[in-house]
Design a protein around this motif. Structure first.
Motif, mmCIF file in Angstrom:
data_model
loop_
_atom_site.group_PDB
_atom_site.id
_atom_site.type_symbol
_atom_site.label_atom_id
_atom_site.label_comp_id
_atom_site.label_asym_id
_atom_site.label_seq_id
_atom_site.Cartn_x
_atom_site.Cartn_y
_atom_site.Cartn_z
ATOM 1 N N GLY A 86 18.397 -21.300 -42.661
ATOM 2 C CA GLY A 86 18.005 -21.815 -40.903
ATOM 3 C C GLY A 86 17.101 -23.089 -40.916
ATOM 4 N N VAL A 87 17.143 -23.370 -42.178
ATOM 5 C CA VAL A 87 15.927 -24.858 -42.545
ATOM 6 C C VAL A 87 16.806 -26.043 -42.057
ATOM 7 C CG1 VAL A 87 15.045 -26.403 -43.814
ATOM 8 C CG2 VAL A 87 15.020 -23.801 -44.602
ATOM 9 N N THR A 88 16.339 -27.115 -41.207
ATOM 10 C CA THR A 88 15.672 -28.115 -40.544
ATOM 11 C C THR A 88 16.448 -29.300 -41.717
ATOM 12 O OG1 THR A 88 14.643 -27.921 -38.195
ATOM 13 C CG2 THR A 88 16.201 -29.513 -38.544
ATOM 14 N N VAL A 89 17.476 -30.160 -42.137
ATOM 15 C CA VAL A 89 17.947 -31.378 -42.834
ATOM 16 C C VAL A 89 18.153 -32.545 -41.836
ATOM 17 C CG1 VAL A 89 19.576 -31.483 -44.399
ATOM 18 C CG2 VAL A 89 18.536 -28.745 -44.705
ATOM 19 N N VAL A 90 17.347 -33.464 -42.416
ATOM 20 C CA VAL A 90 17.392 -34.578 -42.424
ATOM 21 C C VAL A 90 17.817 -35.598 -43.024
ATOM 22 C CG1 VAL A 90 16.450 -35.800 -40.261
ATOM 23 C CG2 VAL A 90 15.742 -33.436 -40.224
ATOM 24 N N THR A 91 18.664 -36.388 -42.564
ATOM 25 C CA THR A 91 18.977 -37.760 -43.325
ATOM 26 C C THR A 91 18.896 -39.080 -42.827
ATOM 27 O OG1 THR A 91 21.222 -38.169 -43.532
ATOM 28 C CG2 THR A 91 20.947 -35.891 -44.337
ATOM 29 N N ASP A 92 18.846 -39.865 -43.841
ATOM 30 C CA ASP A 92 18.830 -41.458 -42.742
ATOM 31 C C ASP A 92 19.932 -42.041 -41.795
ATOM 32 O OD1 ASP A 92 21.061 -41.529 -44.795
ATOM 33 O OD2 ASP A 92 20.604 -43.544 -45.791
ATOM 34 N N ARG A 93 20.551 -40.543 -41.017
ATOM 35 C CA ARG A 93 21.909 -41.161 -40.737
ATOM 36 C C ARG A 93 21.344 -40.563 -39.202
ATOM 37 N NH1 ARG A 93 27.791 -38.968 -43.114
ATOM 38 N NH2 ARG A 93 27.471 -40.330 -44.464
ATOM 39 N N GLN A 94 20.338 -39.924 -39.262
ATOM 40 C CA GLN A 94 19.429 -38.737 -38.295
ATOM 41 C C GLN A 94 18.406 -39.757 -37.814
ATOM 42 O OE1 GLN A 94 20.797 -35.945 -41.053
ATOM 43 N NE2 GLN A 94 20.475 -34.720 -39.177
ATOM 44 N N ALA A 95 17.603 -40.313 -38.925
ATOM 45 C CA ALA A 95 16.665 -41.084 -38.358
ATOM 46 C C ALA A 95 16.372 -41.960 -39.485
ATOM 47 C CB ALA A 95 15.084 -40.080 -38.130
ATOM 48 N N GLU A 96 15.867 -43.055 -39.072
ATOM 49 C CA GLU A 96 15.315 -44.504 -40.169
ATOM 50 C C GLU A 96 14.073 -43.900 -41.249
ATOM 51 O OE1 GLU A 96 16.055 -49.579 -40.326
ATOM 52 O OE2 GLU A 96 15.635 -47.756 -38.274
ATOM 53 N N ILE A 97 15.167 -42.753 -41.462
ATOM 54 C CA ILE A 97 13.661 -42.370 -43.010
ATOM 55 C C ILE A 97 13.957 -43.148 -44.043
ATOM 56 C CG2 ILE A 97 12.949 -40.442 -41.371
ATOM 57 C CD1 ILE A 97 14.674 -38.865 -42.802
#
Length: 563
Positions: free
Chosen positions: A359-370
């Motif tokens: 249930g951990v949220t995973v965010v990559t550079d495809r979702q935000a310019e990180i």
């Protein structure tokens, strides 16, 4: 052909030569040679990381035999920056090459740490170079030109020779907000172009990217927005440990969001120590340890962790596996502030899937310019061409498709001559028409345990066969004269579970029958006995499971004609 190559002298004459031992035709393992008036200069001495093609090995090196045989003519090794694919092989080859190594302070500190770990501090002459000093090495004059990259102190090299000036970019990008360091300005690069550039030897990694690589300042703003979106949640960021600017960004984000900063991973500790000792990361907030971080309210901590490439022993993989003091709950967040290195997709995907299952949220550079790349896209390459105006473009640091595309881009951009080369090609840059005129033998070496061995050697080939086919061991004892054989068979790595005992029994009977059928002198010949047993065991395994295992026969019989 290989013997002809080995016998050639290839001592540079009154000319300027170039030869890549690694890094041309592949991404990583950069080792470049320049030759002039009897001497060679090495630029970078890197490694790459092994994949499944080298089972049991982690590190891969360029074979430096060519320059090792000519080390009396090698005047020095100049390092462009501190990424592993440019410095990682130093502790394995520098002592044998026995020449000074030159690096700017941050790079030198990381290299010094490697040499100390290898017990080579007194054996290697590591010279720290001020960013603005020129290094005079035989016919070569070398000076550093700072360029932005995803590590502190990324540099190009201006290499002066009697036959022309080379601009060797190293790894680079353009960045209006670099955060760490001060890259050369367009005006400064234009002045270098005004002095005249014979050859631009240029990074090709991102040549297919139609857009600029992006700025670290943009990452900072996007990262701040993303962390703010997850108020009240524990946030973990994974990034390349060597990206000092990114660490500064995360320190700033932690302050702006009222979070304490925690780092987890030995490589992060090493980079932070080296950066702060070199004058960087002075504004990094005070760090807290993992135990303190776990006792804070979830929304009051920002954790930086190693393992963005899915490395099994790194922090993030252990967190995902529930085998680390850092614990994440449903709703917590992991930000992947890094790109996927080709070949690591499966390992990274495994970690992401484990996190998602929890249930951990995973965010990559495809979702935000990180994350932004440290290598130039097409607009940046074209800008550099315009500032430097080289006579020759020679792409390096890329697979052949990357370098071939940069050749096309250079031609479209009006550079008079382009050279597509690969590892082992000996290129004459001057005088006369530039191009390949010879080649040398190149290859790969692997660190196999404590031994540096050929990557294409018999040991590695056998290991691959064992991995795919398994192994059968056959032990034979008895006396040749009486043919009273005793046979024992054992198999490993065969897809037999319930049928294993039956297979062993049949294999032992088949081997015994094959030995009994031997006639005359073959009954006393060790080679004939061994081959008969090997074939019988292998055929039996093929019948039972369709595999062709490696078969090792141990012949312990008395009365043999030969050992």
């Amino acid at each position: 052909m290989e013997d002809d190559i080995a016998d050639r002298d290839l001592t540079p004459g009154k000319e300027l030569l170039f030869c890549a031992l690694g890094g041309s035709g592949e991404i990583g393992m950069n080792v470049n040679l320049y030759g002039c008036e009897g001497k060679w200069l090495m630029v970078d001495l890197g490694l790459t990381f092994a994949g499944t093609e080298y089972p049991g090995c982690e590190l891969v090196f360029a074979d430096c035999a060519f320059i090792e045989e000519r080390r009396e003519d090698l005047v020095g090794i100049v390092l462009t920056h501190a990424h592993e694919d440019h410095i990682g092989a130093v502790p394995y080859f520098a002592a044998e090459l026995d020449v000074p190594i030159y690096a700017t302070p941050f790079t030198a500190r990381l290299v010094a740490n490697k040499l100390a770990e290898a017990g080579l501090t007194r054996d290697v002459d590591l010279i720290v170079v001020d960013h603005f000093d020129q290094i005079d090495l035989g016919p070569f004059g070398v000076r550093y030109v700072p360029l932005a990259h995803s590590i502190a102190e990324g540099h190009a090299l201006v290499i002066e020779t009697p036959y022309g000036r080379v601009f060797h970019t190293g790894d680079w990008k353009l960045d209006d907000e670099p955060l760490i360091g001060t890259p050369a300005t367009p005006e400064q690069l234009t002045r270098i172009g005004d002095e005249g550039v014979l050859a631009l030897v240029c990074d090709s990694t991102n040549v297919f990217n139609p857009a600029p690589s992006g700025s670290e300042g943009v990452v900072g703003r996007a990262m701040l927005e993303e962390v703010r979106r997850h108020a009240g949640k524990r946030v973990v960021v994974t990034t390349f440990a060597s990206n000092v600017a990114r660490l500064q960004t995360l320190g700033d984000v932690a302050k702006a969001t009222n979070r304490r900063l925690c780092v987890s991973g030995r490589s992060l500790d090493r980079i932070i120590e080296a950066a702060q000792s070199s004058g960087y990361l002075k504004a990094l907030p005070d760090l807290i340890d993992v135990d303190t971080a776990m006792n804070l309210p979830r929304g009051e901590v920002l954790i930086v962790a190693t393992g963005g490439q899915g490395e099994a022993r790194a922090t993030l993989a252990r967190v995902a596996d529930g085998n680390h003091p850092i614990k994440l709950d449903k709703g917590d967040v992991v930000l992947f502030s890094s790109r996927q290195i080709p070949g690591n997709e499966l390992a990274i995907g495994k970690v992401m899937n484990q996190l998602a299952e929890q249930g951990v949220t995973v965010v990559t550079d495809r979702q935000a310019e990180i994350h932004v790349s440290g290598h130039p896209g097409r607009p940046e390459l074209q800008a550099m061409y315009g500032w430097l105006r080289p006579q020759i473009l020679m792409p390096v640091h890329g697979e052949l498709r990357h370098m071939a595309e940069q050749v096309r881009l250079g031609k479209e951009s009006g550079i008079p001559q382009q050279i597509l080369q690969k590892n082992g090609d000996v290129i004459r840059l001057a005088p006369g028409r530039p191009g390949k005129f010879d080649e040398i033998r190149t290859g790969r070496l692997v660190l196999d345990g404590d031994i540096i061995a050929p990557a294409d050697g018999e040991a590695m080939a056998m290991r691959r066969r064992l991995a795919f086919q398994g192994v059968v061991m056959v032990a034979i004892s008895g006396h040749v004269r009486h043919a009273d054989w005793q046979v024992q068979v054992a198999g490993m790595g065969l897809p037999l579970v319930e049928d294993y005992d039956a297979f062993v029994g049949e294999a032992e009977a088949d081997v015994l029958a094959a030995l009994t059928k031997l006639k005359g002198a073959d009954r006393r010949d060790a080679d004939a006995l061994t081959e008969a047993a090997r074939l019988a065991a292998r055929r039996c395994a093929g019948r039972w499971c369709g595999k062709k295992p490696q078969v090792k026969v141990m012949l312990m019989a008395e009365g043999l004609q030969s050992a």
